[in-house]
Design a protein around this motif. Structure first.
Motif, PDB file in Angstrom:
ATOM      1  N   ARG A 163       0.830  -1.210   0.000  1.00 37.33           N
ATOM      2  CA  ARG A 163       0.000   0.000   0.000  1.00 37.33           C
ATOM      3  C   ARG A 163       0.861   1.256   0.000  1.00 37.33           C
ATOM      4  O   ARG A 163       0.472   2.264  -0.580  1.00 37.33           O
ATOM      5  CB  ARG A 163      -0.935  -0.006   1.211  1.00 37.33           C
ATOM      6  CG  ARG A 163      -2.023  -1.073   1.142  1.00 37.33           C
ATOM      7  CD  ARG A 163      -3.110  -0.818   2.155  1.00 37.33           C
ATOM      8  NE  ARG A 163      -4.192  -1.784   2.047  1.00 37.33           N
ATOM      9  CZ  ARG A 163      -5.403  -1.599   2.546  1.00 37.33           C
ATOM     10  NH1 ARG A 163      -5.679  -0.491   3.200  1.00 37.33           N
ATOM     11  NH2 ARG A 163      -6.332  -2.525   2.413  1.00 37.33           N
ATOM     12  N   THR A 164       2.002   1.185   0.659  1.00 37.91           N
ATOM     13  CA  THR A 164       2.917   2.335   0.645  1.00 37.91           C
ATOM     14  C   THR A 164       3.424   2.595  -0.770  1.00 37.91           C
ATOM     15  O   THR A 164       3.499   3.747  -1.210  1.00 37.91           O
ATOM     16  CB  THR A 164       4.101   2.086   1.596  1.00 37.91           C
ATOM     17  OG1 THR A 164       3.619   1.998   2.938  1.00 37.91           O
ATOM     18  CG2 THR A 164       5.121   3.213   1.495  1.00 37.91           C
ATOM     19  N   GLU A 165       3.769   1.539  -1.492  1.00 38.93           N
ATOM     20  CA  GLU A 165       4.216   1.703  -2.878  1.00 38.93           C
ATOM     21  C   GLU A 165       3.084   2.259  -3.734  1.00 38.93           C
ATOM     22  O   GLU A 165       3.306   3.147  -4.570  1.00 38.93           O
ATOM     23  CB  GLU A 165       4.691   0.361  -3.425  1.00 38.93           C
ATOM     24  CG  GLU A 165       5.992  -0.127  -2.811  1.00 38.93           C
ATOM     25  CD  GLU A 165       6.340  -1.547  -3.233  1.00 38.93           C
ATOM     26  OE1 GLU A 165       7.533  -1.827  -3.455  1.00 38.93           O
ATOM     27  OE2 GLU A 165       5.412  -2.387  -3.331  1.00 38.93           O
ATOM     28  N   TYR A 166       1.884   1.745  -3.528  1.00 31.88           N
ATOM     29  CA  TYR A 166       0.713   2.254  -4.245  1.00 31.88           C
ATOM     30  C   TYR A 166       0.534   3.754  -3.980  1.00 31.88           C
ATOM     31  O   TYR A 166       0.288   4.542  -4.907  1.00 31.88           O
ATOM     32  CB  TYR A 166      -0.529   1.484  -3.794  1.00 31.88           C
ATOM     33  CG  TYR A 166      -1.846   2.159  -4.068  1.00 31.88           C
ATOM     34  CD1 TYR A 166      -2.392   2.187  -5.347  1.00 31.88           C
ATOM     35  CD2 TYR A 166      -2.553   2.757  -3.030  1.00 31.88           C
ATOM     36  CE1 TYR A 166      -3.603   2.818  -5.589  1.00 31.88           C
ATOM     37  CE2 TYR A 166      -3.766   3.381  -3.258  1.00 31.88           C
ATOM     38  CZ  TYR A 166      -4.289   3.410  -4.538  1.00 31.88           C
ATOM     39  OH  TYR A 166      -5.485   4.035  -4.766  1.00 31.88           O
ATOM     40  N   PHE A 167       0.674   4.151  -2.722  1.00 27.21           N
ATOM     41  CA  PHE A 167       0.524   5.555  -2.329  1.00 27.21           C
ATOM     42  C   PHE A 167       1.524   6.441  -3.054  1.00 27.21           C
ATOM     43  O   PHE A 167       1.143   7.429  -3.709  1.00 27.21           O
ATOM     44  CB  PHE A 167       0.702   5.666  -0.810  1.00 27.21           C
ATOM     45  CG  PHE A 167       0.776   7.073  -0.295  1.00 27.21           C
ATOM     46  CD1 PHE A 167      -0.351   7.872  -0.252  1.00 27.21           C
ATOM     47  CD2 PHE A 167       1.977   7.600   0.164  1.00 27.21           C
ATOM     48  CE1 PHE A 167      -0.285   9.177   0.233  1.00 27.21           C
ATOM     49  CE2 PHE A 167       2.059   8.889   0.650  1.00 27.21           C
ATOM     50  CZ  PHE A 167       0.920   9.687   0.685  1.00 27.21           C
ATOM     51  N   PHE A 168       2.801   6.091  -2.979  1.00 24.36           N
ATOM     52  CA  PHE A 168       3.825   6.959  -3.570  1.00 24.36           C
ATOM     53  C   PHE A 168       3.825   6.901  -5.102  1.00 24.36           C
ATOM     54  O   PHE A 168       4.172   7.893  -5.751  1.00 24.36           O
ATOM     55  CB  PHE A 168       5.204   6.606  -3.004  1.00 24.36           C
ATOM     56  CG  PHE A 168       5.427   7.121  -1.614  1.00 24.36           C
ATOM     57  CD1 PHE A 168       5.694   8.463  -1.402  1.00 24.36           C
ATOM     58  CD2 PHE A 168       5.352   6.280  -0.519  1.00 24.36           C
ATOM     59  CE1 PHE A 168       5.889   8.964  -0.120  1.00 24.36           C
ATOM     60  CE2 PHE A 168       5.546   6.755   0.772  1.00 24.36           C
ATOM     61  CZ  PHE A 168       5.809   8.114   0.970  1.00 24.36           C
ATOM     62  N   LEU A 169       3.444   5.787  -5.681  1.00 19.06           N
ATOM     63  CA  LEU A 169       3.369   5.707  -7.139  1.00 19.06           C
ATOM     64  C   LEU A 169       2.226   6.573  -7.680  1.00 19.06           C
ATOM     65  O   LEU A 169       2.373   7.215  -8.728  1.00 19.06           O
ATOM     66  CB  LEU A 169       3.186   4.253  -7.577  1.00 19.06           C
ATOM     67  CG  LEU A 169       4.409   3.345  -7.408  1.00 19.06           C
ATOM     68  CD1 LEU A 169       4.035   1.889  -7.666  1.00 19.06           C
ATOM     69  CD2 LEU A 169       5.546   3.777  -8.322  1.00 19.06           C
ATOM     70  N   ARG A 170       1.096   6.577  -6.965  1.00 17.18           N
ATOM     71  CA  ARG A 170      -0.004   7.456  -7.354  1.00 17.18           C
ATOM     72  C   ARG A 170       0.418   8.926  -7.264  1.00 17.18           C
ATOM     73  O   ARG A 170       0.120   9.731  -8.148  1.00 17.18           O
ATOM     74  CB  ARG A 170      -1.219   7.210  -6.463  1.00 17.18           C
ATOM     75  CG  ARG A 170      -2.150   6.096  -6.903  1.00 17.18           C
ATOM     76  CD  ARG A 170      -2.679   6.323  -8.283  1.00 17.18           C
ATOM     77  NE  ARG A 170      -3.904   5.599  -8.553  1.00 17.18           N
ATOM     78  CZ  ARG A 170      -4.299   5.266  -9.765  1.00 17.18           C
ATOM     79  NH1 ARG A 170      -3.538   5.566 -10.812  1.00 17.18           N
ATOM     80  NH2 ARG A 170      -5.430   4.635  -9.954  1.00 17.18           N
TER      81      ARG A 170
END
Length: 270
Positions: free
Chosen positions: A103-110
């Motif tokens: 979810r952290t990767e999803y957050f920063f990629l968005r």
């Protein structure tokens, strides 16, 4: 960068690029810059060349960039609010979370995809203005100060996106847009007042206005510091007062906002 990262960043850019708001602003910006070029060309057609004309071109281009800064702020605000909220409202958040990413990767990629979209618009408007205005003034009017200001403003826009996302995780899209705008304006007013006062005077003659101002000055990222720094670079007015202090506060409070927003994404029951 693995394929999942690239896919999510590209998806973010393409999703927001189809927005009617961005298309309208893109076309309106292009038309305004072209119109400005035609007007300046007509005004300067009989003025020849020279150092004075070149300096006038640099100053006018700087004024144009300040306008672009304000427009880019609105774009960053709108897309920052919508990038996560639209995933919730369209119930596609589960599809993204099924990817082999955290979810952290999803957050920063968005966030990265949104910032790249705003960066592309900002860079396009900057480049088109510099090229057309240089033709209008018959000399290259883009300077190193413009390039440095461009870099500072892109950091400012990135933080606006993070702040917008922070509020979008707490409320609906309209509410988040309104609250983020109000908080940014209130923070700007507080910065304009408190940054000019010595520490002792900041807590003298306490009033409701001072309490509210102190709240936004000390507990909200001082993004206006970057906006002011960018403007001073453009106008060559010197350096912002207490640069180190303002920069440290900006970094610390921004990191807190980003950490909390990421925590919400990790813990939120979608």
């Amino acid at each position: 960068m693995n394929s999942q990262y690239k896919a999510l960043i590209l998806d973010t850019i393409l999703k927001e690029a189809r927005s009617k708001t961005l298309i309208f602003i893109f076309l309106a910006t292009t038309a305004s810059i072209v119109l400005g070029h035609l007007v300046l060309s007509a005004m300067n057609s009989d003025m020849g060349q020279g150092a004075a004309l070149s300096m006038a071109g640099i100053d006018i281009l700087s004024m144009n960039f300040r306008i672009l800064n304000s427009i880019s702020f609105i774009i960053a605000l709108v897309f920052g609010v919508s990038v996560f909220r639209s995933d919730f409202e369209n119930n596609i958040i589960y599809q993204y979370l099924s990817f082999p990413i955290s979810r952290t990767e999803y957050f920063f990629l968005r966030v990265l995809g949104t910032w790249l979209l705003v960066f592309i618009y900002y860079a396009y408007a900057y480049a088109l203005s510099a090229i057309l205005f240089s033709f209008a003034f018959k000399s290259f009017v883009f300077s190193w100060s413009h390039l440095l200001s461009f870099g500072v403003l892109n950091l400012y826009l990135l933080l606006v996106i993070f702040i917008s996302i922070f509020f979008s995780l707490l409320m609906n899209k309209i509410g988040a847009l309104f609250v983020t705008f109000v908080c940014c304006v209130a923070s700007s007013v507080a910065y304009g007042t408190f940054s000019k006062l010595p520490l002792k005077e900041q807590f003298q003659d306490v009033s409701v206005f001072k309490v509210v101002g102190a709240f936004f000055y000390y507990l909200f990222p001082r993004i206006t510091f970057l906006d002011e720094l960018s403007s001073k670079i453009l106008s060559k007015e010197g350096m912002v007062e207490n640069v180190l202090q303002q920069a440290i506060h900006l970094v610390v409070i921004s990191v807190v906002f980003i950490f909390i927003a990421n925590y919400f994404v990790k813990k939120k029951d979608f």
